[in-house]
Design a protein around this motif. Structure first.
Motif, PDB file in Angstrom:
ATOM      1  N   ILE A 183       0.841  -1.205   0.000  1.00 32.00           N
ATOM      2  CA  ILE A 183       0.000   0.000   0.000  1.00 32.00           C
ATOM      3  C   ILE A 183       0.876   1.255   0.000  1.00 32.00           C
ATOM      4  O   ILE A 183       0.627   2.206  -0.737  1.00 32.00           O
ATOM      5  CB  ILE A 183      -0.952  -0.008   1.211  1.00 32.00           C
ATOM      6  N   ALA A 184       1.929   1.252   0.839  1.00 37.18           N
ATOM      7  CA  ALA A 184       2.854   2.391   0.882  1.00 37.18           C
ATOM      8  C   ALA A 184       3.555   2.570  -0.456  1.00 37.18           C
ATOM      9  O   ALA A 184       3.783   3.693  -0.916  1.00 37.18           O
ATOM     10  CB  ALA A 184       3.873   2.197   2.008  1.00 37.18           C
ATOM     11  N   THR A 195       5.514   2.416   7.709  1.00 34.70           N
ATOM     12  CA  THR A 195       5.428   2.820   9.120  1.00 34.70           C
ATOM     13  C   THR A 195       4.577   4.070   9.287  1.00 34.70           C
ATOM     14  O   THR A 195       3.938   4.259  10.324  1.00 34.70           O
ATOM     15  CB  THR A 195       6.828   3.066   9.692  1.00 34.70           C
ATOM     16  N   LYS A 196       4.562   4.949   8.270  1.00 34.35           N
ATOM     17  CA  LYS A 196       3.725   6.157   8.317  1.00 34.35           C
ATOM     18  C   LYS A 196       2.243   5.778   8.358  1.00 34.35           C
ATOM     19  O   LYS A 196       1.464   6.359   9.111  1.00 34.35           O
ATOM     20  CB  LYS A 196       4.034   7.030   7.099  1.00 34.35           C
ATOM     21  N   ILE A 197       1.875   4.777   7.544  1.00 32.38           N
ATOM     22  CA  ILE A 197       0.485   4.326   7.523  1.00 32.38           C
ATOM     23  C   ILE A 197       0.146   3.606   8.824  1.00 32.38           C
ATOM     24  O   ILE A 197      -0.929   3.803   9.397  1.00 32.38           O
ATOM     25  CB  ILE A 197       0.236   3.406   6.313  1.00 32.38           C
ATOM     26  N   ALA A 198       1.075   2.774   9.306  1.00 29.37           N
ATOM     27  CA  ALA A 198       0.844   2.048  10.559  1.00 29.37           C
ATOM     28  C   ALA A 198       0.637   3.019  11.713  1.00 29.37           C
ATOM     29  O   ALA A 198      -0.254   2.832  12.553  1.00 29.37           O
ATOM     30  CB  ALA A 198       2.024   1.118  10.844  1.00 29.37           C
ATOM     31  N   ALA A 199       1.446   4.092  11.756  1.00 28.42           N
ATOM     32  CA  ALA A 199       1.329   5.074  12.846  1.00 28.42           C
ATOM     33  C   ALA A 199       0.003   5.820  12.782  1.00 28.42           C
ATOM     34  O   ALA A 199      -0.601   6.127  13.827  1.00 28.42           O
ATOM     35  CB  ALA A 199       2.496   6.058  12.780  1.00 28.42           C
ATOM     36  N   ALA A 200      -0.468   6.108  11.574  1.00 30.31           N
ATOM     37  CA  ALA A 200      -1.727   6.837  11.419  1.00 30.31           C
ATOM     38  C   ALA A 200      -2.945   5.967  11.743  1.00 30.31           C
ATOM     39  O   ALA A 200      -4.048   6.489  11.895  1.00 30.31           O
ATOM     40  CB  ALA A 200      -1.843   7.378   9.994  1.00 30.31           C
ATOM     41  N   THR A 218      -6.479   5.013   7.137  1.00 40.28           N
ATOM     42  CA  THR A 218      -6.170   6.403   6.813  1.00 40.28           C
ATOM     43  C   THR A 218      -4.793   6.450   6.174  1.00 40.28           C
ATOM     44  O   THR A 218      -3.831   5.885   6.702  1.00 40.28           O
ATOM     45  CB  THR A 218      -6.178   7.263   8.085  1.00 40.28           C
ATOM     46  N   ILE A 219      -4.688   7.116   5.014  1.00 43.36           N
ATOM     47  CA  ILE A 219      -3.407   7.253   4.306  1.00 43.36           C
ATOM     48  C   ILE A 219      -2.971   8.718   4.424  1.00 43.36           C
ATOM     49  O   ILE A 219      -3.494   9.580   3.728  1.00 43.36           O
ATOM     50  CB  ILE A 219      -3.526   6.859   2.826  1.00 43.36           C
ATOM     51  N   PRO A 220      -2.025   9.020   5.303  1.00 43.97           N
ATOM     52  CA  PRO A 220      -1.602  10.412   5.463  1.00 43.97           C
ATOM     53  C   PRO A 220      -0.785  10.865   4.250  1.00 43.97           C
ATOM     54  O   PRO A 220      -0.188  10.042   3.552  1.00 43.97           O
ATOM     55  CB  PRO A 220      -0.742  10.378   6.728  1.00 43.97           C
ATOM     56  N   PRO A 221      -0.764  12.168   3.963  1.00 44.25           N
ATOM     57  CA  PRO A 221       0.049  12.647   2.837  1.00 44.25           C
ATOM     58  C   PRO A 221       1.519  12.380   3.072  1.00 44.25           C
ATOM     59  O   PRO A 221       2.000  12.385   4.203  1.00 44.25           O
ATOM     60  CB  PRO A 221      -0.245  14.147   2.789  1.00 44.25           C
ATOM     61  N   LYS A 222       2.246  12.129   2.017  1.00 43.86           N
ATOM     62  CA  LYS A 222       3.658  11.803   2.115  1.00 43.86           C
ATOM     63  C   LYS A 222       4.456  12.932   2.736  1.00 43.86           C
ATOM     64  O   LYS A 222       5.468  12.704   3.426  1.00 43.86           O
ATOM     65  CB  LYS A 222       4.208  11.499   0.724  1.00 43.86           C
TER      66      LYS A 222
END
Length: 224
Positions: A183-184, A195-200, A218-222
């Motif tokens: 997904i990332a 890890t950004k997606i996991a944290a969000a 939730t997919i935060p902006p890069k």
């Protein structure tokens, strides 16, 4: 082989039979003195996507409704909202092998440029919608303060101003065969940013190696 088409987390009930991707170039040909014709390579233009989509008004064996049947008007309400309120969304087209393994696909931020609704006697009460999407690239503009110094205008200060469509969090519905790494990779171009997606989504994901079909992430902006 299975095909799935999403507008954000909305799975469309029937996958289009055909789809056209217009990958636009902006290269420019010029003629140099004594050198002849050359091609100046420019940054690629925006990609256009077009297809005809069947929206049934009754449930067929070949249509898919993960959360229960929705009539054509339910999807058309979403289309109108995208258009009228100038919303961007994720266009996700996924091809899976019979084993469930992800083969390839498209994951692109787009705007809904045009759609037209066709009604035909042969289709009875179902609708066919011709859809045109256009790739959307996030951007920012700069604010400049112009000062008058000795009769000359001078740019004193520049600061960034976010546009209405600057990056914001979006969502993604997990399907069979998905991994956070994959997904990332699709959203950011770098699987290591899982890890950004996991944290969000820490309240939903206790183990990054375990995600399940149907989860809405939730997919935060890069850029965050």
């Amino acid at each position: 082989m299975a095909y799935d088409l999403y507008f954000d987390e909305i799975l469309l009930p029937v996958t289009p039979e055909k789809m056209t991707l217009n990958i636009k170039n902006q290269n420019k040909t010029v003629i140099l003195i004594n050198e002849g014709e050359i091609n100046l390579l420019k940054t690629p233009g925006l990609t256009g996507i077009s297809f005809d989509l069947l929206l049934p008004n009754c449930e067929y064996p070949f249509s898919v409704y993960p959360e229960g049947f929705h009539p054509a008007s339910w999807y058309l309400d979403y289309f109108e909202d995208f258009k009228v309120n100038r919303k961007t969304f994720r266009f996700i087209f996924i091809r899976n092998m019979p084993s469930g393994k992800l083969l390839n696909g498209i994951n692109m931020k787009v705007s809904l440029e045009d759609y037209s609704i066709k009604e035909s006697y042969s289709e009875q009460f179902d609708f066919t919608v011709s859809v045109k999407l256009l790739q959307y690239r996030d951007y920012r503009t700069k604010l400049s303060e112009i000062l008058n110094v000795n009769g000359k205008e001078v740019v004193e200060k520049q600061s960034e101003r976010e546009e209405d469509h600057a990056p914001s969090a979006s969502s993604y519905t997990v399907i069979k065969g998905d991994t956070l790494w994959g997904i990332a990779k699709r959203y950011y171009g770098d699987g290591a940013l899982y890890t950004k997606i996991a944290a969000a989504n820490s309240e939903k994901i206790s183990n990054p190696n375990l995600i399940f079909p149907g989860q809405v992430l939730t997919i935060p902006p890069k850029e965050e």
